[in-house]
Design a protein around this motif. Structure first.
Motif, mmCIF file in Angstrom:
data_model
loop_
_atom_site.group_PDB
_atom_site.id
_atom_site.type_symbol
_atom_site.label_atom_id
_atom_site.label_comp_id
_atom_site.label_asym_id
_atom_site.label_seq_id
_atom_site.Cartn_x
_atom_site.Cartn_y
_atom_site.Cartn_z
ATOM 1 N N GLY A 148 38.178 22.645 35.893
ATOM 2 C CA GLY A 148 37.181 23.721 35.921
ATOM 3 C C GLY A 148 36.235 23.716 37.117
ATOM 4 N N THR A 149 36.592 22.992 38.176
ATOM 5 C CA THR A 149 35.712 22.938 39.361
ATOM 6 C C THR A 149 35.456 24.347 39.914
ATOM 7 O OG1 THR A 149 36.600 20.771 39.895
ATOM 8 C CG2 THR A 149 35.461 21.917 41.660
ATOM 9 N N THR A 150 36.514 25.030 40.327
ATOM 10 C CA THR A 150 36.329 26.385 40.884
ATOM 11 C C THR A 150 35.923 27.365 39.780
ATOM 12 O OG1 THR A 150 37.894 25.937 42.651
ATOM 13 C CG2 THR A 150 37.457 28.251 42.179
ATOM 14 N N VAL A 151 36.492 27.172 38.589
ATOM 15 C CA VAL A 151 36.140 28.051 37.460
ATOM 16 C C VAL A 151 34.623 28.086 37.261
ATOM 17 C CG1 VAL A 151 36.276 28.278 34.940
ATOM 18 C CG2 VAL A 151 38.353 27.838 36.244
ATOM 19 N N SER A 152 33.966 26.915 37.427
ATOM 20 C CA SER A 152 32.509 26.869 37.195
ATOM 21 C C SER A 152 31.758 27.754 38.192
ATOM 22 C CB SER A 152 32.002 25.426 37.251
ATOM 23 O OG SER A 152 32.031 24.920 38.578
ATOM 24 N N HIS A 153 32.280 27.860 39.418
ATOM 25 C CA HIS A 153 31.626 28.721 40.419
ATOM 26 C C HIS A 153 31.941 30.202 40.149
ATOM 27 C CE1 HIS A 153 29.953 25.512 42.873
ATOM 28 N NE2 HIS A 153 31.078 24.846 42.653
ATOM 29 N N VAL A 154 33.167 30.457 39.692
ATOM 30 C CA VAL A 154 33.505 31.836 39.316
ATOM 31 C C VAL A 154 32.628 32.258 38.134
ATOM 32 C CG1 VAL A 154 35.366 33.350 38.478
ATOM 33 C CG2 VAL A 154 35.863 31.630 40.221
ATOM 34 N N SER A 155 32.332 31.296 37.277
ATOM 35 C CA SER A 155 31.435 31.549 36.138
ATOM 36 C C SER A 155 30.039 31.959 36.635
ATOM 37 C CB SER A 155 31.394 30.269 35.279
ATOM 38 O OG SER A 155 30.228 30.184 34.527
ATOM 39 N N ASP A 156 29.582 31.354 37.726
ATOM 40 C CA ASP A 156 28.299 31.780 38.331
ATOM 41 C C ASP A 156 28.400 33.203 38.898
ATOM 42 O OD1 ASP A 156 27.026 29.379 37.783
ATOM 43 O OD2 ASP A 156 27.378 28.529 39.777
ATOM 44 N N ILE A 157 29.536 33.516 39.511
ATOM 45 C CA ILE A 157 29.693 34.827 40.170
ATOM 46 C C ILE A 157 29.696 35.962 39.135
ATOM 47 C CG2 ILE A 157 31.264 36.288 41.541
ATOM 48 C CD1 ILE A 157 32.253 33.674 42.908
ATOM 49 N N VAL A 158 30.477 35.827 38.077
ATOM 50 C CA VAL A 158 30.575 36.937 37.112
ATOM 51 C C VAL A 158 29.397 36.947 36.136
ATOM 52 C CG1 VAL A 158 33.076 37.104 37.339
ATOM 53 C CG2 VAL A 158 32.125 35.737 35.488
ATOM 54 N N GLY A 159 28.688 35.807 36.077
ATOM 55 C CA GLY A 159 27.443 35.749 35.302
ATOM 56 C C GLY A 159 27.652 35.777 33.794
ATOM 57 N N VAL A 160 26.553 35.783 33.078
ATOM 58 C CA VAL A 160 26.616 35.627 31.617
ATOM 59 C C VAL A 160 27.294 36.810 30.920
ATOM 60 C CG1 VAL A 160 24.623 34.077 31.498
ATOM 61 C CG2 VAL A 160 24.272 36.545 31.309
ATOM 62 N N ASN A 161 27.373 37.944 31.599
ATOM 63 C CA ASN A 161 28.062 39.098 30.989
ATOM 64 C C ASN A 161 29.529 39.214 31.408
ATOM 65 O OD1 ASN A 161 25.768 40.025 29.577
ATOM 66 N ND2 ASN A 161 24.948 40.781 31.531
ATOM 67 N N GLY A 162 29.979 38.292 32.259
ATOM 68 C CA GLY A 162 31.381 38.288 32.673
ATOM 69 C C GLY A 162 32.224 37.447 31.731
ATOM 70 N N GLN A 163 33.541 37.431 31.981
ATOM 71 C CA GLN A 163 34.454 36.629 31.152
ATOM 72 C C GLN A 163 35.514 36.027 32.059
ATOM 73 O OE1 GLN A 163 36.079 39.415 28.303
ATOM 74 N NE2 GLN A 163 34.052 39.875 27.467
ATOM 75 N N ILE A 164 35.775 34.736 31.857
ATOM 76 C CA ILE A 164 36.854 34.080 32.603
ATOM 77 C C ILE A 164 37.830 33.483 31.610
ATOM 78 C CG2 ILE A 164 37.451 32.333 34.342
ATOM 79 C CD1 ILE A 164 34.204 32.491 34.724
ATOM 80 N N TYR A 165 39.052 33.966 31.636
ATOM 81 C CA TYR A 165 40.111 33.423 30.792
ATOM 82 C C TYR A 165 40.834 32.402 31.655
ATOM 83 C CZ TYR A 165 38.682 37.104 27.797
ATOM 84 O OH TYR A 165 37.896 37.900 26.995
ATOM 85 N N ALA A 166 40.634 31.119 31.337
ATOM 86 C CA ALA A 166 41.056 30.030 32.211
ATOM 87 C C ALA A 166 42.260 29.313 31.607
ATOM 88 C CB ALA A 166 39.890 29.061 32.410
ATOM 89 N N VAL A 167 43.432 29.497 32.247
ATOM 90 C CA VAL A 167 44.680 28.947 31.712
ATOM 91 C C VAL A 167 45.011 27.633 32.428
ATOM 92 C CG1 VAL A 167 47.145 29.386 31.344
ATOM 93 C CG2 VAL A 167 45.510 31.297 31.247
ATOM 94 N N GLU A 168 45.292 26.608 31.645
ATOM 95 C CA GLU A 168 45.661 25.297 32.210
ATOM 96 C C GLU A 168 46.712 24.660 31.318
ATOM 97 O OE1 GLU A 168 45.200 23.448 35.002
ATOM 98 O OE2 GLU A 168 46.476 22.030 33.952
ATOM 99 N N ILE A 169 47.786 24.173 31.957
ATOM 100 C CA ILE A 169 48.901 23.625 31.176
ATOM 101 C C ILE A 169 48.686 22.160 30.788
ATOM 102 C CG2 ILE A 169 50.320 22.840 33.138
ATOM 103 C CD1 ILE A 169 52.752 24.062 31.659
ATOM 104 N N ALA A 170 47.965 21.398 31.621
ATOM 105 C CA ALA A 170 47.839 19.951 31.396
ATOM 106 C C ALA A 170 46.680 19.653 30.448
ATOM 107 C CB ALA A 170 47.632 19.227 32.732
#
Ligand code: SAM
Length: 223
Positions: A81-103
């Motif tokens: 979630g390193t980059t995901v955490s920054h994308v989370s800052d960009i889209v903000g509390v009203n955004g949504q990130i569906y983060a897919v990880e196989i491992a």
């Protein structure tokens, strides 16, 4: 110190050196040990180009891309979630990130992160099988992919067909050596771009060297 906005949530801090940061949408604590800056009462998190291909693209000249506050993002290859955490800052509390990880071992940190950052929805699954998560993931404004697999272009097309809105942006971190070690990276990029052209307009192809070896970030607009 001086601050310059790049896109929603992303800034250059110009002090002794130029530092890319995101304005924290959640806590004032680091997520993975990154440096924290306080400026005019706001909290900013350093976004290091050696740790994130998206950050590396800004250091390599990207100065705008259509990702913004409240956007919905499908992120393939989320890892811890390193980059995901920054994308989370960009889209903000009203955004949504569906983060897919196989491992599963990587997904543990991702799940912990999602407990604090409520705009992250972790999905432990295989991005080759988008049908597994099609009942959870809505149509998205951004498809971001960083999976470093031989069939990465096929995975990207399959997911964009289902989830990416027409006219919206796909960000595709291509690892050329995962596709073909025997070809020149430039040739791999040319071949893969050719496969994408019927479905996407290619806006930019950014070589991420020296921050990320053997990687380019393609910025594409879905037709
Ligand atoms: N994007 C991450 C970041 O910047 O913080 C780093 C991603 S890492 C280079 C690639 C990740 O893709 C690994 O965690 C790997 O387990 C995951 N991955 C590989 N194949 C996958 C697949 N088919 N479906 C989902 N995740 C996959």
């Amino acid at each position: 110190m001086e601050i310059k906005r790049v896109i929603d949530g992303v800034y250059w801090l110009n002090g002794k050196r130029r530092t890319l940061v995101t304005k924290s949408a959640y806590s004032d604590k680091p997520v993975y040990g990154e440096k924290i800056f306080k400026y005019e009462g706001k909290i900013y998190r350093e976004w290091v180009p050696y740790r994130s291909k998206f950050a590396a693209a800004f250091y390599r000249g990207l100065n705008g891309v259509d990702i913004r506050d409240s956007y919905k993002v499908l992120y393939l290859g989320a890892s811890s979630g390193t980059t995901v955490s920054h994308v989370s800052d960009i889209v903000g509390v009203n955004g949504q990130i569906y983060a897919v990880e196989i491992a599963e071992e990587m997904a543990v940190s991702l799940v912990l992160l999602s407990e604090e950052r409520k705009n992250i929805f972790p999905i432990v699954d295989d991005a080759r099988k988008p049908e597994n998560y099609s009942s959870i993931v809505p149509k998205c404004d951004i498809l971001y992919q960083d999976v470093a697999q031989r069939d990465q272009t096929g995975i990207f097309i399959k997911n964009s067909d289902i989830f990416l809105k027409s006219g919206k942006i796909g960000m595709f971190a291509i690892k050329t050596r995962s596709i073909d070690v025997s070809l020149e990276p430039r040739e791999v990029i040319r071949n893969e771009t050719q496969k994408l052209k019927s479905k996407f307009d290619v806006i930019k192809s950014i070589d991420l060297y020296p921050y990320q070896k053997d990687h380019s970030l393609l910025i594409l607009r879905k037709k």
